[in-house]
Design an enzyme around this catalytic site. Sequence first.
Site, short mmCIF file in Angstrom:
data_model
loop_
_atom_site.label_atom_id
_atom_site.label_comp_id
_atom_site.label_asym_id
_atom_site.label_seq_id
_atom_site.Cartn_x
_atom_site.Cartn_y
_atom_site.Cartn_z
CB CYS A 14 -0.95 -13.41 0.70
SG CYS A 14 -1.30 -13.15 -1.43
CG HIS A 36 1.51 -9.64 1.87
ND1 HIS A 36 1.93 -10.86 1.80
CD2 HIS A 36 1.34 -9.80 0.61
CE1 HIS A 36 1.90 -11.39 1.13
NE2 HIS A 36 1.47 -10.42 -0.23
CD GLU A 40 3.56 -9.71 5.36
OE1 GLU A 40 3.69 -10.43 4.37
OE2 GLU A 40 2.34 -10.20 6.01
#
Length: 193
Positions: A77, A175, A177
């Site tokens: 990001c 993202h 994650e």
Amino acid sequence: MQIAIIDYGAGNVQSVLFAIERLGFTGIITSDWKTIQTADKVIFPGVGEANTAMTKLKANGLDTLIPTLKQPVLGICLGMQLLCNASEEGNTKGLGIFDVDIIRFSNQVKVPQMGWNTIYNLKSVLFNGINPDEYVYLVHSYYAPLCAEAIAKTNYEMEFASALQKNNFYGVQFHPEKSGAFGEQILKNFLNI
């Protein structure tokens, strides 16, 4: 394998650490030069405003360290955006790894782009086992235009580079994650490089 997650006060470091641990790896959240230099893999997350984040990087001298790293580095990001030449956000000079300037979406679309969108035109080992048009999670108002270093595209207002690669540096606008099983696969692919 030693995985350093760069902590400079502007990253979603905890969620990245948890994602790595879910994959069975151990990471260390650090701003220590030696730990980062000697790590097998380095993850450079980022959340927030570009100029503030760059000021925090400079405070630790990390702005001079990161471009010298030789092991695989993954910017996430804002981390990816800071690896670029510059950002319109706060008129920020970046680290100059990726030869592209970050620009803001126009007022013709809802900003930030927040939520799920697809990635396609995948061109890297980072995307092994990932089908085109898988959904990933994004939250951003600024983007990297298409460029020679683009390894994935997303469409929001227009096509933009949702992932970049140059030598040992990788960057993803989304993202991983927070992107479910596909995001975890991308992280796993990075850790296997």
